[in-house]
Enzyme design. Structure first.
Site, PDB file in Angstrom:
ATOM      1  N   LYS A  22       1.282  -1.213   0.062  1.00  0.00           N
ATOM      2  CA  LYS A  22      -0.241  -0.038  -0.093  1.00  0.00           C
ATOM      3  C   LYS A  22       0.948   0.907  -0.114  1.00  0.00           C
ATOM      4  CE  LYS A  22      -1.652   1.884   3.956  1.00  0.00           C
ATOM      5  NZ  LYS A  22      -1.437   3.321   4.152  1.00  0.00           N
ATOM      6  N   ASN A  23       1.820   1.508   0.972  1.00  0.00           N
ATOM      7  CA  ASN A  23       2.898   3.136   1.124  1.00  0.00           C
ATOM      8  C   ASN A  23       3.714   2.694  -0.138  1.00  0.00           C
ATOM      9  OD1 ASN A  23       1.177   3.047   3.296  1.00  0.00           O
ATOM     10  ND2 ASN A  23       2.816   2.626   5.036  1.00  0.00           N
ATOM     11  N   ARG A  95      -5.469  11.018   4.038  1.00  0.00           N
ATOM     12  CA  ARG A  95      -3.858  11.779   3.737  1.00  0.00           C
ATOM     13  C   ARG A  95      -2.513  11.766   2.697  1.00  0.00           C
ATOM     14  NH1 ARG A  95       0.060  12.214   6.436  1.00  0.00           N
ATOM     15  NH2 ARG A  95       0.073  14.502   7.581  1.00  0.00           N
ATOM     16  N   CYS A 119      -5.501  12.975  11.867  1.00  0.00           N
ATOM     17  CA  CYS A 119      -5.899  11.551  11.972  1.00  0.00           C
ATOM     18  C   CYS A 119      -5.795  11.066  13.080  1.00  0.00           C
ATOM     19  CB  CYS A 119      -5.057  10.836  10.728  1.00  0.00           C
ATOM     20  SG  CYS A 119      -3.465  10.258  10.761  1.00  0.00           S
ATOM     21  N   ARG A 124       0.069  15.328  12.393  1.00  0.00           N
ATOM     22  CA  ARG A 124       0.585  14.785  11.255  1.00  0.00           C
ATOM     23  C   ARG A 124       0.834  15.903   9.902  1.00  0.00           C
ATOM     24  NH1 ARG A 124      -1.585   8.931   9.444  1.00  0.00           N
ATOM     25  NH2 ARG A 124      -0.041   8.671   8.306  1.00  0.00           N
ATOM     26  N   ASP A 307       4.933   1.235  11.881  1.00  0.00           N
ATOM     27  CA  ASP A 307       3.553   0.590  11.349  1.00  0.00           C
ATOM     28  C   ASP A 307       3.603  -0.691  11.909  1.00  0.00           C
ATOM     29  OD1 ASP A 307       3.823   1.913   8.313  1.00  0.00           O
ATOM     30  OD2 ASP A 307       2.262   2.358  10.593  1.00  0.00           O
ATOM     31  N   ILE A 329       7.472   7.931  17.254  1.00  0.00           N
ATOM     32  CA  ILE A 329       7.458   8.680  15.839  1.00  0.00           C
ATOM     33  C   ILE A 329       6.354   9.435  15.404  1.00  0.00           C
ATOM     34  CG2 ILE A 329       6.678   8.218  13.573  1.00  0.00           C
ATOM     35  CD1 ILE A 329       8.958   6.976  13.762  1.00  0.00           C
ATOM     36  N   ARG A 399      -7.962  -0.788   4.782  1.00  0.00           N
ATOM     37  CA  ARG A 399      -7.952   0.789   3.710  1.00  0.00           C
ATOM     38  C   ARG A 399      -5.989  -0.157   3.262  1.00  0.00           C
ATOM     39  NH1 ARG A 399      -7.620   6.103   6.929  1.00  0.00           N
ATOM     40  NH2 ARG A 399      -6.543   6.255   4.790  1.00  0.00           N
TER      41      ARG A 399
HETATM   42  C1  EPZ Z   1       4.144   7.116   6.144  1.00  0.00           C
HETATM   43  O1  EPZ Z   1       3.364   8.043   6.596  1.00  0.00           O
HETATM   44  C2  EPZ Z   1       3.708   6.092   5.840  1.00  0.00           C
HETATM   45  N1  EPZ Z   1       2.028   6.401   5.137  1.00  0.00           N
HETATM   46  C3  EPZ Z   1       2.931   5.675   7.777  1.00  0.00           C
HETATM   47  O2  EPZ Z   1       2.118   4.791   7.251  1.00  0.00           O
HETATM   48  C4  EPZ Z   1       4.010   4.914   8.690  1.00  0.00           C
HETATM   49  O3  EPZ Z   1       3.609   5.162   9.880  1.00  0.00           O
HETATM   50  C5  EPZ Z   1       5.089   6.709   8.008  1.00  0.00           C
HETATM   51  O4  EPZ Z   1       5.125   6.483   7.275  1.00  0.00           O
HETATM   52  C6  EPZ Z   1       6.293   6.708   9.264  1.00  0.00           C
HETATM   53  O5  EPZ Z   1       6.376   5.166   8.395  1.00  0.00           O
HETATM   54  C7  EPZ Z   1       2.493   6.337   3.689  1.00  0.00           C
HETATM   55  O6  EPZ Z   1       3.230   5.992   3.179  1.00  0.00           O
HETATM   56  C8  EPZ Z   1       1.472   6.345   2.872  1.00  0.00           C
HETATM   57  P1  EPZ Z   1       5.657  10.499   8.119  1.00  0.00           P
HETATM   58  P2  EPZ Z   1       3.708  10.094   6.771  1.00  0.00           P
HETATM   59  O7  EPZ Z   1       5.460  12.304   7.187  1.00  0.00           O
HETATM   60  O8  EPZ Z   1       4.606  10.060   4.919  1.00  0.00           O
HETATM   61  C9  EPZ Z   1       6.272  14.121  11.186  1.00  0.00           C
HETATM   62  C10 EPZ Z   1       0.499   3.099   7.847  1.00  0.00           C
HETATM   63  O9  EPZ Z   1      -0.240   2.496   9.508  1.00  0.00           O
HETATM   64  N2  EPZ Z   1       5.914  15.099  10.553  1.00  0.00           N
HETATM   65  O10 EPZ Z   1       7.495   9.824   7.898  1.00  0.00           O
HETATM   66  O11 EPZ Z   1       2.866  10.377   7.381  1.00  0.00           O
HETATM   67  C11 EPZ Z   1       4.105  13.648  11.756  1.00  0.00           C
HETATM   68  O12 EPZ Z   1       3.518  14.682  12.347  1.00  0.00           O
HETATM   69  C12 EPZ Z   1       0.475   4.210   7.391  1.00  0.00           C
HETATM   70  O13 EPZ Z   1       0.417   2.405   6.404  1.00  0.00           O
HETATM   71  C13 EPZ Z   1       6.177  16.285  10.522  1.00  0.00           C
HETATM   72  O14 EPZ Z   1       5.933  17.160  11.863  1.00  0.00           O
HETATM   73  O15 EPZ Z   1       4.814   9.353   7.407  1.00  0.00           O
HETATM   74  C14 EPZ Z   1       4.944  11.997  12.315  1.00  0.00           C
HETATM   75  O16 EPZ Z   1       5.050  12.708  13.520  1.00  0.00           O
HETATM   76  C15 EPZ Z   1       0.497   5.198   8.999  1.00  0.00           C
HETATM   77  N3  EPZ Z   1       5.946  17.297   9.382  1.00  0.00           N
HETATM   78  C16 EPZ Z   1       6.408  11.680  11.679  1.00  0.00           C
HETATM   79  O17 EPZ Z   1       7.186  13.114  11.320  1.00  0.00           O
HETATM   80  C17 EPZ Z   1       5.806  16.936   7.841  1.00  0.00           C
HETATM   81  O18 EPZ Z   1       5.641  17.947   7.431  1.00  0.00           O
HETATM   82  C18 EPZ Z   1       6.857  10.630  10.690  1.00  0.00           C
HETATM   83  O19 EPZ Z   1       6.003  11.751   9.291  1.00  0.00           O
HETATM   84  C19 EPZ Z   1       5.936  15.902   8.247  1.00  0.00           C
HETATM   85  C20 EPZ Z   1       5.813  14.657   8.829  1.00  0.00           C
END
Ligand code: EPZ
Length: 420
Positions: A22-23, A95, A119, A124, A307, A329, A399
């Site tokens: 998915k990701n 998102r 979420c 996020r 995850d 995270i 999902r």
């Molecule tokens: C991706 O989310 C994945 N989703 C998530 O999987 C996964 O948990 C996450 O990466 C971490 O591995 C997809 O790939 C579609 P991040 P993403 O940007 O891109 C903070 C699942 O269950 N952050 O690495 O949103 C954020 O708030 C989902 O399949 C900022 O502060 O992850 C979080 O605390 C859930 N500002 C942390 O970084 C930003 O601009 C990680 O976010 C971006 C992120």
């Protein structure tokens, strides 16, 4: 709304085929507006989030077909026919839609994307995406819940991320592919799904190197041509079924299971007493006697993936002794804890930490899913619990897991989907 009804305490035995990731599929599909040609994607999982992504791609002006696990995307007659707006009523359901920001800016010089709300697992924000895109010459206004982005042609920049953001790295990879000049991303995320996205873009004519490391270099090109790409296997789905084998005391052969990409998970499960055997057909997973508890801290890749946090917690509930989890995270990723406690688990949460004391048995009860991986952990606990567990609101599960109840039934689980 659907629920899953599980009669637990049945060891699982047999083969499970791991689906496409998915990701990996979400960013790779959302990269389509960058490409001036027909794209064929194979091994695309049939998931709610994929259907949502295809709906967004259609709104952006691209035709799509989805047969079995193949998606074909046809670009519009001219880039001018592309729509630059991702509406709120779609973005609020997924998102990851914010990943269309980079492609739209790179291709059209404008984008209007609903600010993705938070979420269940956290706020996020997307500040790191926007700051990096501004370094490439984009300007943003946030008004009425929308991100309004504009730029002439994006220009290459040297970007250092405050945090190795997965989505931020993906948005910048896509934006930089068509930018003018060289972009270097430092402290980039190293997740395998990012490498898969980079491989896809390179197959379409992009010039990306260093993906999979924390320094990625992209030399912008004038345009990207069509082509084909096979989505990588889903390492989180695979990790989830590894836990299913261990928590039920059975043995599963996971076909198409990514293995190297699961090093941290295999290592930690191995510490608990789970045994693995790599075979030509896939990875065989079983447990070797009683499980013992461990300490886990989630980290960006290649550390232990957030995850898989909820899933290993379910296993820790039935392991000997005490263990701890530190979720570094996301700020609110313990929604599954109180539901596991309803099944008889002994867990205490304090800030980022959860302390798990293993118990001898779990007892089935009705529980409520809150987010994608929390619902997976409740299914896993239900498979081990004595009696009947009802997991409600399984739309969360749909999902990210392709026909989970079908895959589990085929290996001996007593699990049926019913109307709530
Ligand atoms: C991706 O989310 C994945 N989703 C998530 O999987 C996964 O948990 C996450 O990466 C971490 O591995 C997809 O790939 C579609 P991040 P993403 O940007 O891109 C903070 C699942 O269950 N952050 O690495 O949103 C954020 O708030 C989902 O399949 C900022 O502060 O992850 C979080 O605390 C859930 N500002 C942390 O970084 C930003 O601009 C990680 O976010 C971006 C992120």
């Amino acid at each position: 709304m659907d629920k899953l009804v599980i009669r637990g305490a049945r060891p699982l035995h047999g083969h499970i085929r791991i689906s496409g990731s998915k990701n990996a599929a979400l960013p790779i599909l959302l990269a389509a507006p960058l490409v001036d040609g027909v794209i064929e994607y194979d091994n695309v999982p049939r998931l709610r989030d994929i259907f949502t992504t295809l709906k967004l791609i259609n709104i952006l002006g691209l035709e799509t077909t989805f047969e079995q696990n193949r998606v074909t995307v046809h670009p519009p007659a001219s880039p001018g026919a592309l729509n630059h707006e991702a509406p709120y009523d779609l973005v609020k359901t997924m998102r990851a839609s914010v990943l269309c920001l980079g492609p739209l800016l790179a291709r059209l010089g404008r984008a209007r994307v609903a600010l993705p709300g938070g979420c269940a697992i956290g706020a996020r924000p997307v500040n790191l995406h926007l700051t990096a895109l501004e370094k490439m010459g984009a300007t943003f206004d946030l008004e009425a819940g929308y991100i309004e982005g504009r730029c002439d042609r994006l220009r290459g920049a040297h970007i250092i991320f405050d945090f190795p953001t997965v989505g931020g790295t993906e948005n910048l990879l896509m934006a930089a592919s068509l930018a003018d000049g060289r972009t270097v991303l430092e402290n980039a995320a190293r997740e395998p799904e990012i490498a898969d996205l980079a491989e896809f873009l390179n197959a379409m004519g992009a010039r990306i190197s260093g993906h999979g490391t924390s320094v990625i270099t992209i030399d912008g090109v004038a345009s990207l041509h069509g082509g084909r790409h096979t989505i990588m296997s889903d390492r989180i789905e695979a990790g989830t079924y590894m836990v299913a084998a261990a928590i039920t005391g059975g043995e599963l052969l996971l076909e198409g299971c990514p293995y190297r990409e699961l090093d941290a998970v295999v290592f930690k499960l191995g510490e608990m007493g789970v045994v693995f055997e790599k075979t030509p057909d896939g990875v065989r997973v079983a447990r070797n006697g009683d499980l013992v508890n461990v300490d886990v801290a989630t980290q960006p890749y290649p550390g232990f993936p957030t995850d898989m946090q909820a899933q290993i917690m379910a296993l820790m509930c039935l392991a000997r002794g005490a263990g701890s989890i530190k979720e570094t995270i996301f700020e609110n990723r313990y929604m599954h804890v109180q539901e596991l406690v309803r099944l008889g688990a002994r867990i205490k949460v304090s800030g980022q930490n959860a302390f798990v004391h293993g118990v001898k048995r779990l007892v089935g009860a009705p529980v409520m899913a809150s987010d994608l991986r929390a619902s997976a952990s409740l299914v896993l606990a239900g498979l081990a619990a004595e009696g009947t567990t009802e997991v409600q609101r399984v739309y969360h599960l749909d999902r990210g897991y392709e026909t989970m109840e079908v895959k589990l039934s085929r290996v001996g689980a007593d699990i049926v989907r019913a109307r709530e």
